[in-house]
Design a protein around this motif. Structure first.
Motif, PDB file in Angstrom:
ATOM      1  N   LYS A 163       0.904  -1.029   0.004  1.00 43.70           N
ATOM      2  CA  LYS A 163      -0.053   0.069  -0.273  1.00 43.70           C
ATOM      3  C   LYS A 163       0.865   1.283   0.077  1.00 43.70           C
ATOM      4  N   ILE A 164       1.982   1.248   0.956  1.00 42.11           N
ATOM      5  CA  ILE A 164       2.796   2.330   0.904  1.00 42.11           C
ATOM      6  C   ILE A 164       3.461   2.595  -0.321  1.00 42.11           C
ATOM      7  N   ILE A 165       4.241   1.543  -1.025  1.00 43.43           N
ATOM      8  CA  ILE A 165       4.823   1.732  -2.233  1.00 43.43           C
ATOM      9  C   ILE A 165       3.936   2.183  -3.102  1.00 43.43           C
ATOM     10  N   LYS A 166       2.678   1.773  -3.516  1.00 44.81           N
ATOM     11  CA  LYS A 166       1.848   2.365  -4.486  1.00 44.81           C
ATOM     12  C   LYS A 166       1.375   3.850  -4.272  1.00 44.81           C
ATOM     13  N   GLU A 167       1.384   4.061  -2.966  1.00 46.04           N
ATOM     14  CA  GLU A 167       1.016   5.321  -2.460  1.00 46.04           C
ATOM     15  C   GLU A 167       1.962   6.180  -3.105  1.00 46.04           C
ATOM     16  N   GLU A 168       3.459   5.934  -2.905  1.00 48.87           N
ATOM     17  CA  GLU A 168       4.427   6.682  -3.135  1.00 48.87           C
ATOM     18  C   GLU A 168       4.571   6.946  -4.733  1.00 48.87           C
ATOM     19  N   ASN A 169       4.143   5.912  -5.314  1.00 49.11           N
ATOM     20  CA  ASN A 169       4.241   6.032  -7.214  1.00 49.11           C
ATOM     21  C   ASN A 169       3.006   6.305  -7.640  1.00 49.11           C
ATOM     22  N   LYS A 170       1.750   6.744  -6.971  1.00 52.20           N
ATOM     23  CA  LYS A 170       0.714   6.952  -7.407  1.00 52.20           C
ATOM     24  C   LYS A 170       0.685   8.479  -7.984  1.00 52.20           C
ATOM     25  N   ALA A 171      -0.314   8.690  -9.037  1.00 50.62           N
ATOM     26  CA  ALA A 171      -0.315  10.208  -9.395  1.00 50.62           C
ATOM     27  C   ALA A 171      -1.176  10.799  -8.612  1.00 50.62           C
ATOM     28  N   ILE A 172      -1.131  12.018  -8.521  1.00 48.69           N
ATOM     29  CA  ILE A 172      -2.352  12.592  -7.494  1.00 48.69           C
ATOM     30  C   ILE A 172      -3.486  13.190  -8.356  1.00 48.69           C
TER      31      ILE A 172
END
Ligand SMILES: Nc1ncnc2c1ncn2[C@@H]1O[C@H](COP(=O)(O)OP(=O)(O)OP(=O)(O)O)[C@@H](O)[C@H]1O
Ligand SMILES: [Mg+2]
Length: 453
Positions: A163-172
């Motif tokens: 979840k954290i990794i995805k959060e870091e890479n997601k576009a806002i």
């Protein structure tokens, strides 16, 4: 002992395969279940199979493992899949088909394998994968004495980490609403504004960053004190002083999506409630120009929409801290206004908005930050003159930034800014001769810049 039993089992298997051709089915079945039981008993391995699909839907554990293992590529890895994250320049790796990888979790060694089976060999049963040519699954292999740790600690850890990794890479994303719902197709927020680029008082910047940081890490704190995990900011100041830029910087810093709420298209309090309920955690709700969009001075009726239902100030206030408290998590709400004095005191009362942030005209400190971002310089012969002029006149950061962008030549840009500020001062002097001066003293921006309520 173990090796004796293992070799016995191996011999038995050999005998079984030879005997299969001669023995009746019943005897064959009996023998194979006995052998299966024997090998299970003496095998020290524990294997978990995680398939890509569960029925028709994507298996979230598979997805999490895929993301997690992608960050575990080591020197020993021979092949990886490569892609690019939605946001930024970062390249993403994933484990390649039929590769193996070791991982260590709290001194437990586990082996991961990515298994790919061509679709023809599994038949047409997997409708969900009709567009795919293969079925993928991960296999986790460890010693069976670690079974409990793997199931109860390692896999939940992978779910959390992914979840954290995805959060870091997601576009806002920037979400807007219509007909009382958030639009499905949110746009990607490609606003490059960061706290580094934001030209505001340095103390204020530090205070804001610390506030956001402690908020985002505050899950336990808010639970302990029995308060909803939310924080409200009121940003106020003249046009062009960086209110919207600050919101973008906050979203970029926290990696939260922005939910931009236009109050003028809200029909009634029920719409407000439903919008709140459907806003996910880790998001910033923004209501811009709150003084202009609806008349909030009147507690009873803000405006009368077509169906005769009302949206009231108390509805809005409930929205902020009534219902707000009982749903969702990790929400930030931001109001902006050019005229704080026009807002209803109920909206300003202590506890409603946690922090009031005053963004003001450009002082020399803000100018130095702008010029460093725009022209890459921290000193110039015109700086003293500009410092004096900024003390005398009101120029917004937007105006100053506009002048700094006029030319790629540093001298020309700064000279243009000096002339612009001088013309403002001339205007001001003319006005003061006529006796209609009413200006804000921007030299004390630091003290006036914000206060906690
Ligand atoms: N404090 C600032 N630091 C850096 N750039 C700024 C700042 N303020 C304004 N700017 C520049 O000016 C532009 C306009 O600023 P912004 O939209 O943030 O102002 P605002 O306060 O939201 O204005 P309004 O009240 O009209 O909505 C920004 O895109 C940015 O380039
Ligand atoms: Mg704005």
């Amino acid at each position: 002992m173990l090796s004796t039993v293992a070799s016995l089992a191996a011999s038995a298997m050999l005998i079984r395969s030879v005997a299969n051709d001669f023995l009746p089915h019943e005897v064959q079945d009996f023998l194979s279940s006995t052998f299966r039981h024997l090998s299970r008993h003496f095998c020290s391995q524990f294997t978990i199979v995680i398939e890509e699909f569960q029925g028709l839907s994507l298996n979230q554990v598979f997805e999490a493992v895929d993301v997690y293992l992608g960050t575990k590529v080591t020197l020993e890895t021979q092949r990886v899949r490569l892609g690019k994250a939605e946001k930024g320049e970062k390249l993403e790796t994933n484990m390649e088909r039929n590769e193996e990888m070791m991982d260590v979790f709290e001194n437990v060694r586990v082996k991961w394998k990515m298994i790919c089976t061509p679709l023809q060999s599994v038949g047409l049963g997997h409708l969900n994968s009709s567009l795919r040519s293969e079925i993928r699954s991960y296999e986790l292999i460890c010693h069976k004495k670690h079974k409990n740790k793997v199931l109860n600690s390692y896999l939940p850890y992978i779910l959390e980490r992914s979840k954290i990794i995805k959060e870091e890479n997601k576009a806002i994303k920037l979400h807007t609403s219509s007909y009382g719902r958030w639009d499905h197709n949110a746009t990607k927020l490609d606003h490059p504004m960061t706290f580094n680029m934001l030209a505001i008082d340095l103390e204020l910047k530090k205070e804001l960053l610390e506030d956001l940081e402690s908020f985002s890490k505050g899950r336990e704190f808010y639970r302990r004190i029995g308060r909803a995990w939310k924080r409200g900011y009121l940003l106020y100041g003249p046009p062009g002083t960086g209110k919207s830029s600050l919101i973008a910087a906050m979203a970029n810093h926290l990696n939260y999506d922005i939910y931009d709420l236009d109050l003028t298209i809200i029909q009634n309090n029920a719409d407000l409630t439903s919008l709140l309920l459907t806003m996910p955690s880790r998001s910033i709700l923004v209501i811009e120009d709150i003084d202009c969009t609806i008349k909030l001075e009147n507690r009873e009726l803000c405006f009368e929409p077509r169906d005769g239902q009302k949206m009231t100030l108390s509805g809005l206030l409930n929205f902020i801290d009534g219902l707000w408290s009982s749903c969702g998590q990790e929400h930030i709400i931001v109001f902006t206004t050019n005229h704080r004095e026009r807002l209803d005191p109920a909206l300003l009362r202590p506890g409603r908005m946690d922090m009031h942030v005053h963004l003001s005209y450009c002082n020399f400190s803000a100018f130095k930050q702008l010029v460093l971002s725009y022209l890459g310089i921290s000193n110039h012969k015109l700086f003293d003159q500009i410092e004096g002029l900024l003390r005398d006149v009101e120029a917004t950061p937007a105006e100053v930034a506009g002048k700094l962008m006029k030319s790629s030549d540093i001298d020309t840009s700064l000279q243009g800014l000096v002339e612009f500020l001088q013309s403002k001062r001339t205007e001001l002097e003319k006005g003061s001769k006529n006796g209609n001066i009413d200006r804000h003293d921007c030299s004390n921006v630091k003290n006036d810049n914000y206060f906690l309520m």
